[in-house]
Design a protein around this motif. Sequence first.
Motif, PDB file in Angstrom:
ATOM      1  N   ILE A  26       0.852  -1.183   0.000  1.00 38.62           N
ATOM      2  CA  ILE A  26       0.000   0.000   0.000  1.00 38.62           C
ATOM      3  C   ILE A  26       0.892   1.238   0.000  1.00 38.62           C
ATOM      4  N   LEU A  27       0.698   2.092  -1.047  1.00 34.31           N
ATOM      5  CA  LEU A  27       1.528   3.291  -1.183  1.00 34.31           C
ATOM      6  C   LEU A  27       2.999   2.917  -1.081  1.00 34.31           C
ATOM      7  N   ASN A  28       3.350   1.907  -1.856  1.00 34.95           N
ATOM      8  CA  ASN A  28       4.663   1.289  -1.695  1.00 34.95           C
ATOM      9  C   ASN A  28       5.336   1.103  -3.049  1.00 34.95           C
ATOM     10  N   PRO A  29       5.845   2.159  -3.675  1.00 39.17           N
ATOM     11  CA  PRO A  29       6.529   1.994  -4.969  1.00 39.17           C
ATOM     12  C   PRO A  29       7.809   1.186  -4.816  1.00 39.17           C
ATOM     13  N   ILE A  63      -1.693  -1.660  -4.084  1.00 38.06           N
ATOM     14  CA  ILE A  63      -2.610  -0.529  -4.047  1.00 38.06           C
ATOM     15  C   ILE A  63      -1.791   0.754  -4.032  1.00 38.06           C
ATOM     16  N   LEU A  64      -1.991   1.574  -5.083  1.00 36.40           N
ATOM     17  CA  LEU A  64      -1.252   2.830  -5.196  1.00 36.40           C
ATOM     18  C   LEU A  64       0.249   2.584  -5.056  1.00 36.40           C
ATOM     19  N   SER A  65       0.710   1.541  -5.722  1.00 42.00           N
ATOM     20  CA  SER A  65       2.117   1.147  -5.603  1.00 42.00           C
ATOM     21  C   SER A  65       2.709   0.943  -6.995  1.00 42.00           C
ATOM     22  N   PRO A  66       3.106   1.997  -7.684  1.00 43.22           N
ATOM     23  CA  PRO A  66       3.728   1.834  -9.012  1.00 43.22           C
ATOM     24  C   PRO A  66       5.087   1.149  -8.900  1.00 43.22           C
ATOM     25  N   LEU A  78      -4.814   0.933  -9.009  1.00 46.59           N
ATOM     26  CA  LEU A  78      -4.166   2.239  -9.137  1.00 46.59           C
ATOM     27  C   LEU A  78      -2.647   2.102  -9.019  1.00 46.59           C
ATOM     28  N   SER A  79      -2.117   1.090  -9.707  1.00 44.18           N
ATOM     29  CA  SER A  79      -0.683   0.807  -9.609  1.00 44.18           C
ATOM     30  C   SER A  79      -0.102   0.650 -11.014  1.00 44.18           C
ATOM     31  N   SER A 108      -4.768   0.393 -13.631  1.00 45.74           N
ATOM     32  CA  SER A 108      -3.332   0.135 -13.486  1.00 45.74           C
ATOM     33  C   SER A 108      -2.722  -0.030 -14.875  1.00 45.74           C
TER      34      SER A 108
END
Length: 649
Positions: free
Chosen positions: A580-583, A600-603, A621-622, A642
């Motif tokens: 989570i929020l972890n690129p 999740i939100l982790s490109p 959303l990645s 994504s």
Amino acid sequence: MTHDGNKTIVKISEEATYQLIQKWVDQAASGFMSALMSTKLHDKRLKPRHISQHNNCTKLASSVTEHARCVVIILNRLDDQRRKIRKYKKLKFRRTRFRRRFRRDIMDDLKEDEEFVIQQRDKYELKGKKEMVSPFSNIAKHLTNLVREKKNKEKEPKKRWQTVINEIKEELDRIKKKKKDREEFKKIFSKYSRTMKMLGLDPKQAFEKAGMASLGEEIADSGNTTEPMSEEETALKKPLMMIRDGVKLGMMLAGKNVSNFDERKISLMSPQFMSVLPDEQANDTVNLLSPSVFALHEKGSELDQMLSLSKAMRFLSENGHDEWMNLILEASGVTEAVEKMRIDEKKQEMESFRKHFSNEKGQPMYFTKQNVSEMYGEYETSKIDSMESLHKSMSAAQMHEMNTTGFAIMTPFQISQFYGPGSPYNDSYAYKNYRNIRRNDIPHMLENNIHRMAREEQAFKVARRKDVTLSPLLFTWIVLAPATASQPIILSPLVFSPLILSPSALGPLILSPWIFSPLILSPRVLAPIILAPTIFSPIILSPLALSPLILSPAVADPLILSPFVFTPFILSPLVMVPLILNPFCLSPLLGVPNSLSPLILSPFVLSPFVLSPPFVNAFVLSPYVLSPIVLSDGLLFTAVLSPSFLSSL
């Protein structure tokens, strides 16, 4: 040296730190050898010249090895004496056996010539016990118990009057020695103070910079001994000098020795009632109509001995005398006075210590539990807690052993608490070995170690870096402890041991499962996790770099706001490990089946998924770039908002 408002920080290099710790270790080893010899030197088999030679040897010793060689000389001498005594006893036994055989032969010859007759009587007279309790003794004992009951001291151990007197003597000797040492200390530093004044320097300012302003003031004030006397002091001095001059004139007319009269003290019409100790400087005291009446000792002049209460009670039996003396000391409150004197002395010592070793803001310039917690975190504080628990668990016998010999032997329970799992001093090797040592073998082992130190076969060296091996960490919070977190952890499971604000560098985790041990605000660099399964150990706000996860399955370990780079996951299945929020970048997944582990939100960039099928998983959303998914056909996989570039799904 700086102050941050709460503590004093002295900055030294890493090399100086190791040298300081090595110095402490050497002092501990020398202190232990000195404690061991404190009992050995009282052996009657040693002559005074042997003790003197040992003391001179230790004074000249400049290292632990040299000190050990001094100790070995005494140990070898005692062993030689022991062998001689054993040889003498063996020879004596042979002589005794010969005499018994000779006596038996004579008795056999007598039996052939004479016949022994056994005599019988109606009654026999038996000697009474020397320590038979008299009625006076019973009265004194009963009164003593009543006094103790009134003072609420029934549960406290009783002290004999001889013990109380000896304690008073020891306490007075200690106070005198302390006063003498302090005067010597002031005398030495006064020389430095005078030298600095000659050079135009201010000694007070120098002591203030060293953090010992109060000590500087005290030494500076001690040099000002030429202050004029006040009017009250002058008025009081004149009649006292008249009395002393009158006594001196009378003694001269009587033909008595008046040498050193001005240095002697005068006791004029000042009788002492029930004095506890004799005057140690009786020869330096002029006594005029000042006898010691009802003294609790039998020393002093002939008149003092005649009026002694202790001697007057000699008409009682020996036990009766002791019981009445016990009553007098208990009823007079002497025992409480001794204890109060000790407590007050300790308080003064602590106040003086705090005064001399505190900065201008009153903050201590030494380690306390509070500043250790602030500087090094809860893990180092737990070491202080362990030492406090060990001290509280010591029995009366161990305390007595510590006070008499300087060291005490731990019980199996104490060894388990100090070296076993869950302790910050956990050491599986020491825990296993110390438990199996018999108490009777310890003195021989200690002496054997000293012999090895003298031969330079054994030494106590500070390890530059120590691996945590076979030392499970249970319920041990590692907070603000980067040095601890950077140690390699091998075969040492972590259970309920979170790492908080403890960055790690070059601290691999090998064959050491993590269970309920989260990683919070603790970045890791070059710290691979190999064959170390993790369960319920989330990684939060802890970036990872060059820290691969190899053959280490993870269950319920979410990664939140913990970006990682050059951190591949290899043959490490993931279950319920959401990112989570972890690129992340350059961190491929190779042979990593994953389930219930959404991104999740982790490109991510340049991080392909190879042989890593997802099961009930999703990208949310990645977006990802240059990260193809190869041979990773899973089940129920969903990608939501994504997008990908130069990649495949």
